[in-house]
Design a protein around this motif. Structure first.
Motif, short mmCIF file in Angstrom:
data_model
loop_
_atom_site.label_atom_id
_atom_site.label_comp_id
_atom_site.label_asym_id
_atom_site.label_seq_id
_atom_site.Cartn_x
_atom_site.Cartn_y
_atom_site.Cartn_z
N TRP A 113 -14.24 57.66 6.94
CA TRP A 113 -13.20 58.44 7.60
C TRP A 113 -12.48 59.34 6.59
O TRP A 113 -12.21 60.52 6.87
CB TRP A 113 -12.20 57.53 8.30
N ARG A 115 -14.48 62.37 5.94
CA ARG A 115 -14.41 63.33 7.05
C ARG A 115 -13.10 64.10 7.02
O ARG A 115 -13.07 65.32 7.22
CB ARG A 115 -14.56 62.60 8.39
N SER A 131 -12.65 68.31 6.43
CA SER A 131 -12.35 69.05 7.66
C SER A 131 -11.84 70.46 7.36
O SER A 131 -11.00 70.66 6.47
CB SER A 131 -11.29 68.30 8.48
#
Length: 437
Positions: free
Chosen positions: A229, A232, A236
Motif C-alpha cells: 500500500w 502505491r 500515485s
C-alpha cells in the motif's frame, strides 16, 4: 466472538506464566496491563442490541471480524467496511494480544476496563432511558466497588483506562442540565474523574481525556500488504490540487449561514485552471453517510489529490483526516482543534507545519481568503516534503488487523501508540499521587 468469552482468562493465565518462564519479565517491566474481568452486560451483551434503535443505522453488519466489519470485497485482505463506533470492540480484541498482560491486578501498571461505553450510551442518547442520562456509568462504578474493590481503590482509579468510541462531548453533559439536552454525563461523574478515557475527540481542558485516531477501513494483516500500500501511495500521480470529501455546505438546501464548508463548495464550483494540475478542486459528496462504509468512493480520489481539505463539522475532528493521511494526501486544517490539540501520541504535536497546512477558517469565511490561492502558492519542493512526511505517519494512524504476522507486529500502529501514551500518562499520575501520599 467466542475468543472474548470466559475461557480466554484461563488462556491468559497460561500465556502469562509462559512469558515469565521465557524471560519476558524484563521486557514487560513497567508495561504490565491487567484486563479487568467484567460481566458481559458491560460489553458483549451490548452487541446484541446492534439493531435495537430504529432511528439509527443498523450496526449489526459491522460486528464481523471483531469490529472491523465485512471485507469490502471477497478477495480483499486489508480493506473492511469499518464503522467508527466499533473502536471499543477493535481495541478489546487487540488488547487480548498485548504481549504484557498479567492476571495479577496488583502487578499491573495499568488496568484496562473492557466496557463498551459508546455502545451503552445509545440507550441514553436515543432509547427509553434518555431522561436518565446522568446515570450512565453508575452501574459500572457500582460493580467495580463491589467486585474486588481494592483494585479500584489501590491508586484511587488513577491506573484505570477505557476506550469510548465517540467524541468526549457525547459524554460530558453537566449533571445540572436538563436531561433532554444531548449527551450523557459519564465524564462528569466524580467517580470517574481519575481514570483515563481514550476518545475519538477530546475536549481541550480535562486531563483524563486523550484523543486516539478514528479507525479507517485499512487493516493490513502483514508487513507485505502494508508495504504494498505504501508503494502505491508513493507512486500515485497527484493530478488534483485540492479535494474535499464530505457533506454539508452545498447550495441544495440547509442553512445559508456562512461557514467554511460553503466557502469550499463555492471555490470548487468556480475554480479555473492550472497547468500544473488536471483539476484544481474536486468534491466527493458524502452526504447522508454514503461514504462511511464504502472507502472506494473517497480513497481513489484522495490518491489523486495533493491536498485534502478537513473543515470542521458538528465537532472539530473528522475521520477523513486519517483517511487522507492513509492516501498520502496532505491534510489542510481550518482550526487547531481539528487535530493539533487532539492526537499528540500519533501525530507529532510540534511538527504540524511539516505534514499539514493550517488556514484559519475566519480568514476564509469573513475575510475572503481563497483556499486554492494559498495552496497554489506553496512551492512544489515544499509540497513534496509535506507528502513525504505524511507517508511516514501512515503506520501511526492505522489499526492493523488482529492476528497479524510477526513482521507487522514490530511496527507500532495506532493501538500500540495509544497503549504507550496511556502507560506514560498513568505512570506520571501515579507517581505524583504516591509522592503526595
Amino acid at each position: 466472538m467466542g475468543v472474548l468469552k470466559g475461557s480466554v482468562w484461563g488462556l491468559l493465565m497460561i500465556v502469562w506464566v509462559w512469558k515469565l518462564a521465557a524471560g519476558e519479565e524484563e521486557k514487560c517491566e513497567n508495561r504490565w496491563i491487567h484486563i479487568r474481568r467484567l460481566p458481559s452486560r458491560f460489553n458483549l451483551d451490548l452487541l446484541a442490541n446492534c439493531s435495537e434503535y430504529p432511528l439509527l443505522e443498523d450496526l449489526c453488519p459491522f460486528l464481523g471480524n471483531h469490529g472491523l466489519g465485512q471485507k469490502t470485497h471477497n478477495r480483499s485482505h486489508s480493506w473492511y467496511r469499518t464503522d467508527s463506533s466499533m473502536l471499543e470492540l477493535i481495541f478489546h480484541r487487540r488488547m487480548l494480544e498485548y504481549p504484557c498482560l498479567t492476571p495479577d491486578p496488583f502487578l499491573a501498571k495499568a488496568i484496562y476496563l473492557p466496557y463498551y461505553a459508546g455502545l451503552d450510551a445509545r440507550r441514553y442518547l436515543y432509547g427509553p432511558e434518555s431522561n436518565f442520562s446522568a446515570l450512565h456509568g453508575l452501574h459500572l462504578f457500582h460493580f467495580l466497588q463491589q467486585d474486588n474493590p481494592q483494585i479500584w481503590a489501590r491508586h484511587m482509579a488513577h491506573d484505570h483506562f477505557l476506550v469510548m468510541a465517540r467524541p468526549a462531548w457525547d459524554f460530558s453533559q453537566p449533571l445540572t442540565n436538563d436531561p433532554r439536552i444531548w449527551g450523557t454525563s459519564f465524564l462528569e461523574l466524580s467517580q470517574f474523574f481519575n481514570l483515563t478515557a481514550l476518545t475519538l475527540e477530546a475536549r481541550a481542558w480535562p486531563w483524563q481525556e486523550h484523543a486516539v485516531p478514528y479507525p479507517t477501513s485499512f487493516h493490513p494483516p502483514s508487513l507485505g500488504l502494508l508495504e504494498s500500500w505504501l508503494t502505491r501511495v508513493r507512486r500515485s500521480k497527484r493530478s488534483i490540487l485540492a479535494l474535499f470529501a464530505g457533506g454539508g455546505g452545498g447550495g441544495g438546501g440547509g442553512s445559508s449561514t456562512p461557514n467554511v464548508r460553503r466557502s469550499i463548495h463555492s471555490e470548487c464550483e468556480n475554480a479555473t485552471s492550472d497547468p500544473s494540475y488536471e483539476k484544481l478542486c474536486e468534491i466527493v459528496d458524502c452526504s447522508n453517510g454514503v461514504c462511511e462504509h464504502d472507502p472506494i468512493r473517497f480513497m481513489r480520489p484522495m490518491l489523486q489529490a495533493s491536498f485534502c481539505l478537513q473543515p470542521p463539522g458538528d465537532t472539530p475532528t473528522r475521520r477523513s483526516t486519517f483517511d487522507a493521511i492513509l492516501a498520502g494526501c496532505i491534510p489542510v486544517f481550518f482550526e487547531e482543534l481539528s487535530a493539533k490539540s487532539q492526537y499528540g501520541w500519533h501525530l507529532p504535536e510540534n511538527e504540524y507545519e511539516d505534514f499539514s497546512v493550517l488556514i484559519p477558517k475566519e480568514e476564509v469565511v469573513f475575510r475572503g481568503l481563497r483556499i486554492l490561492n494559498v495552496l497554489q502558492r506553496i512551492p512544489r519542493a515544499k509540497v513534496r516534503s509535506l507528502r513525504q512526511r505524511v507517508l511516514t505517519l501512515i503506520p501511526n494512524v492505522l489499526y492493523r488487523k488482529h492476528d497479524s504476522s510477526p513482521g507487522l507486529e514490530d511496527k507500532k500502529d495506532a493501538f500500540d501508540l495509544a497503549i504507550d501514551g496511556t502507560l506514560d500518562k498513568i505512570r506520571s499520575r501515579v507517581e505524583k499521587l504516591d509522592s503526595v501520599i
